[in-house]
Design a protein around this motif. Sequence first.
Motif, PDB file in Angstrom:
ATOM      1  N   ARG A 250      40.433 -38.691  53.399  1.00 14.31           N
ATOM      2  CA  ARG A 250      41.004 -38.716  52.061  1.00 14.31           C
ATOM      3  C   ARG A 250      41.754 -37.403  51.758  1.00 14.31           C
ATOM      4  NH1 ARG A 250      40.309 -42.027  47.991  1.00 14.31           N
ATOM      5  NH2 ARG A 250      38.463 -42.987  48.952  1.00 14.31           N
ATOM      6  N   LYS A 251      41.116 -36.277  52.086  1.00 21.03           N
ATOM      7  CA  LYS A 251      41.746 -34.985  51.841  1.00 21.03           C
ATOM      8  C   LYS A 251      43.005 -34.827  52.700  1.00 21.03           C
ATOM      9  CE  LYS A 251      40.895 -29.993  52.075  1.00 21.03           C
ATOM     10  NZ  LYS A 251      39.902 -28.938  52.407  1.00 21.03           N
ATOM     11  N   ILE A 252      42.924 -35.271  53.945  1.00 23.61           N
ATOM     12  CA  ILE A 252      44.081 -35.177  54.846  1.00 23.61           C
ATOM     13  C   ILE A 252      45.218 -36.050  54.328  1.00 23.61           C
ATOM     14  CG2 ILE A 252      44.896 -35.668  57.192  1.00 23.61           C
ATOM     15  CD1 ILE A 252      41.944 -35.073  58.082  1.00 23.61           C
TER      16      ILE A 252
ATOM     17  N   GLN B 224      48.148 -28.842  62.499  1.00 22.46           N
ATOM     18  CA  GLN B 224      48.780 -29.583  63.588  1.00 22.46           C
ATOM     19  C   GLN B 224      49.644 -30.728  63.072  1.00 22.46           C
ATOM     20  OE1 GLN B 224      46.491 -31.746  66.913  1.00 22.46           O
ATOM     21  NE2 GLN B 224      47.189 -29.829  67.848  1.00 22.46           N
ATOM     22  N   ALA B 225      49.238 -31.340  61.988  1.00 26.63           N
ATOM     23  CA  ALA B 225      50.037 -32.409  61.387  1.00 26.63           C
ATOM     24  C   ALA B 225      51.391 -31.876  60.934  1.00 26.63           C
ATOM     25  CB  ALA B 225      49.296 -33.036  60.214  1.00 26.63           C
ATOM     26  N   ARG B 226      51.412 -30.666  60.367  1.00 17.53           N
ATOM     27  CA  ARG B 226      52.684 -30.070  59.951  1.00 17.53           C
ATOM     28  C   ARG B 226      53.565 -29.774  61.160  1.00 17.53           C
ATOM     29  NH1 ARG B 226      49.287 -27.824  55.839  1.00 17.53           N
ATOM     30  NH2 ARG B 226      48.693 -26.045  57.161  1.00 17.53           N
ATOM     31  N   GLU B 227      52.955 -29.319  62.250  1.00 19.34           N
ATOM     32  CA  GLU B 227      53.709 -29.075  63.482  1.00 19.34           C
ATOM     33  C   GLU B 227      54.312 -30.372  64.013  1.00 19.34           C
ATOM     34  OE1 GLU B 227      50.847 -27.315  66.043  1.00 19.34           O
ATOM     35  OE2 GLU B 227      50.813 -25.389  64.991  1.00 19.34           O
ATOM     36  N   LEU B 228      53.524 -31.433  63.962  1.00 17.18           N
ATOM     37  CA  LEU B 228      54.003 -32.735  64.444  1.00 17.18           C
ATOM     38  C   LEU B 228      55.153 -33.253  63.589  1.00 17.18           C
ATOM     39  CD1 LEU B 228      50.652 -34.470  65.399  1.00 17.18           C
ATOM     40  CD2 LEU B 228      52.619 -34.154  66.900  1.00 17.18           C
ATOM     41  N   GLU B 229      55.014 -33.132  62.294  1.00 19.03           N
ATOM     42  CA  GLU B 229      56.082 -33.612  61.413  1.00 19.03           C
ATOM     43  C   GLU B 229      57.370 -32.840  61.657  1.00 19.03           C
ATOM     44  OE1 GLU B 229      56.459 -35.196  56.879  1.00 19.03           O
ATOM     45  OE2 GLU B 229      55.336 -33.343  57.176  1.00 19.03           O
ATOM     46  N   SER B 230      57.256 -31.533  61.856  1.00 19.36           N
ATOM     47  CA  SER B 230      58.423 -30.717  62.137  1.00 19.36           C
ATOM     48  C   SER B 230      59.071 -31.113  63.465  1.00 19.36           C
ATOM     49  CB  SER B 230      58.024 -29.238  62.174  1.00 19.36           C
ATOM     50  OG  SER B 230      59.131 -28.429  62.489  1.00 19.36           O
ATOM     51  N   ALA B 231      58.243 -31.535  64.438  1.00 22.71           N
ATOM     52  CA  ALA B 231      58.755 -31.950  65.752  1.00 22.71           C
ATOM     53  C   ALA B 231      59.440 -33.309  65.702  1.00 22.71           C
ATOM     54  CB  ALA B 231      57.616 -31.979  66.766  1.00 22.71           C
ATOM     55  N   GLY B 232      59.162 -34.083  64.653  1.00 24.18           N
ATOM     56  CA  GLY B 232      59.788 -35.404  64.532  1.00 24.18           C
ATOM     57  C   GLY B 232      58.830 -36.571  64.624  1.00 24.18           C
ATOM     58  N   CYS B 233      57.529 -36.285  64.561  1.00 21.03           N
ATOM     59  CA  CYS B 233      56.537 -37.363  64.589  1.00 21.03           C
ATOM     60  C   CYS B 233      56.671 -38.220  63.330  1.00 21.03           C
ATOM     61  CB  CYS B 233      55.132 -36.773  64.670  1.00 21.03           C
ATOM     62  SG  CYS B 233      53.813 -37.994  64.815  1.00 21.03           S
ATOM     63  N   GLU B 234      56.474 -39.532  63.477  1.00 16.78           N
ATOM     64  CA  GLU B 234      56.636 -40.445  62.341  1.00 16.78           C
ATOM     65  C   GLU B 234      55.345 -41.145  61.931  1.00 16.78           C
ATOM     66  OE1 GLU B 234      61.277 -41.662  63.092  1.00 16.78           O
ATOM     67  OE2 GLU B 234      59.777 -42.178  64.609  1.00 16.78           O
TER      68      GLU B 234
ATOM     69  N   LYS C  53      44.720 -33.607  67.961  1.00 19.33           N
ATOM     70  CA  LYS C  53      43.823 -33.236  69.055  1.00 19.33           C
ATOM     71  C   LYS C  53      42.506 -32.627  68.587  1.00 19.33           C
ATOM     72  CE  LYS C  53      47.158 -34.068  72.172  1.00 19.33           C
ATOM     73  NZ  LYS C  53      47.124 -34.738  73.463  1.00 19.33           N
ATOM     74  N   PHE C  54      42.364 -32.387  67.282  1.00 21.83           N
ATOM     75  CA  PHE C  54      41.152 -31.763  66.764  1.00 21.83           C
ATOM     76  C   PHE C  54      40.245 -32.786  66.100  1.00 21.83           C
ATOM     77  CE2 PHE C  54      44.422 -28.329  66.327  1.00 21.83           C
ATOM     78  CZ  PHE C  54      43.943 -27.533  67.365  1.00 21.83           C
ATOM     79  N   LYS C  55      38.979 -32.410  65.927  1.00 16.78           N
ATOM     80  CA  LYS C  55      38.040 -33.257  65.204  1.00 16.78           C
ATOM     81  C   LYS C  55      38.544 -33.435  63.777  1.00 16.78           C
ATOM     82  CE  LYS C  55      33.155 -33.743  63.968  1.00 16.78           C
ATOM     83  NZ  LYS C  55      33.183 -35.199  64.205  1.00 16.78           N
ATOM     84  N   THR C  56      38.520 -34.652  63.285  1.00 21.94           N
ATOM     85  CA  THR C  56      39.119 -34.973  61.996  1.00 21.94           C
ATOM     86  C   THR C  56      38.492 -34.202  60.845  1.00 21.94           C
ATOM     87  OG1 THR C  56      39.762 -37.154  62.805  1.00 21.94           O
ATOM     88  CG2 THR C  56      39.633 -36.877  60.420  1.00 21.94           C
TER      89      THR C  56
ATOM     90  N   VAL D 289      43.510 -29.695  61.496  1.00 23.75           N
ATOM     91  CA  VAL D 289      44.204 -30.982  61.484  1.00 23.75           C
ATOM     92  C   VAL D 289      45.488 -30.885  60.678  1.00 23.75           C
ATOM     93  CG1 VAL D 289      44.102 -33.353  60.611  1.00 23.75           C
ATOM     94  CG2 VAL D 289      42.173 -32.424  61.900  1.00 23.75           C
ATOM     95  N   LEU D 290      45.418 -30.313  59.497  1.00 23.60           N
ATOM     96  CA  LEU D 290      46.589 -30.198  58.635  1.00 23.60           C
ATOM     97  C   LEU D 290      47.650 -29.299  59.264  1.00 23.60           C
ATOM     98  CD1 LEU D 290      44.827 -29.946  55.167  1.00 23.60           C
ATOM     99  CD2 LEU D 290      46.225 -31.846  55.990  1.00 23.60           C
TER     100      LEU D 290
END
Length: 354
Positions: free
Chosen positions: A69-71, A43-53, A31-34, A40-41
Motif C-alpha cells: 500500500r505504501k509503495i 529501485q523503482a525510481r531507477e527503473l522508471e527513469s530507465a524506461g520500465c513500464e 530485487k529487494f524484499k518488498t 524498493v522505492l
Amino acid sequence: MVIKRRKSRVIKIGRVSIGGDNPIAIQSMIKFKTSDTARVLRQARELESAGCEIIRLAVKDDLDARSLRKIKEQVKMPIVADIHFDYRLALMAIDSGVDKIRLNPGNIYKKDQIRQVVSALKDARIPLRIGLNSGSVKETRSKDMPDKLVNSALEYIKIIEGFKFRDIVVSLKASDVLDTVSAYRKLANLCDYPLHLGVTATGSPFSGAIKTSIALGALLLEGIGDTIRVSLTDTPAREIYAGKAILESLDLRKFGHSIISCPTCGRCEVDLVKLVRELEEKLSTIDYRLSTKPLKIAVMGCVVNGPGEAKEADIGIAFGKSEGLLFKKGKPVKKVSFQDCVKILLSEMGRIND
C-alpha cells in the motif's frame, strides 16, 4: 518488413494497456524484499527513469503484502504482486491496491483458493497473470516441456473462465530457449489472451541477454507477445535496457537515440570503442521520454563502410586517421577531431531536434 501482430484481447494494468494494437510494454522485477520499502522505492525510481513500464514485487509474507500500500502510494508505474504457495497473500495484495496479481499454477491450484482470488480480482477490477515456469509447473499428462506448459496453462485458464473471469495474461517461461519458443507458439494459436514473454533463469547478463534476445526475437518477429521481461542475474535497470534494445532492433518501439557503430578492424586508426562508450554514457543521462525525436547516430571507424552508414543516419561521423567527416541528413558538413567528437555530436543533435 512489417511485423503483423497476433490478435489478442486488451487488458488494462493500471494506466498501461497491453494486447490489441497497444505498444509492447517492458517490465522488470524489484530485487529487494518488498517490506524493505526504502530500497524498493529507490529501485523503482531507477527503473522508471530507465524506461520500465510495469514493475513486479515478490510477496512472501504478510509484511510484504501490507507494505504494498505504501509503495503503491509513491510509485506511478503499475504494480504486480507476485504470489506463490499462499493464496491469502493475493487477497491481502489486492486489498493493498495493486494493479495485477500473478499466480503460479504450480503451487496455487486448489479450486476454492483460486475462486476466492478471482472473486477479489473481480471486485477490484484488476487482471490476473497466469505465470508458468518450467521449474515449478504442475505435472500434466505430457512429459514434453512445451506441451506440459501449454496444458497446464489451458487447464488453469479453464478454471478461471469457469468463474466468469477473462481479464487474463499468460506467460510460459522455460529456461530452455527452444522450449520457450515452442510453448508460446502453441498457446498463441489456442487462445486470444495477451502473452507475457520471457525466458526464466537465463544466468549471467551476457548469456542471459543472448538467450532472451533469441527467444523473444523469434516470437516477436511472428507477432507473438504483448509485454516482455528480460530476466538477468543483474540490476533490473539492465533488464530494461536489454528489453528496449530488443524492441528497437525489430522496429516495434522507439525509446530514444540509437547508435550504429562498426566493430573495428585493422583499418580503424582511432579508439572507436572508447568513443562509443563515452557517447553511450552521455546519451544514457538523457531521459528517453524527453527526446523530441529519436535520432539514428552513426559512428564509423574507416572509409570502407563509414561514409555510407553516416549518410544513411540522421547524423554520423566517418573517421580517417585522426579526424572524421561529420554528416547531417546525408550531407557532409565539416571535419571533426577525435577529441571533440562526442561534444560536437551532442551539440549538432540538439540543433537537429530544435
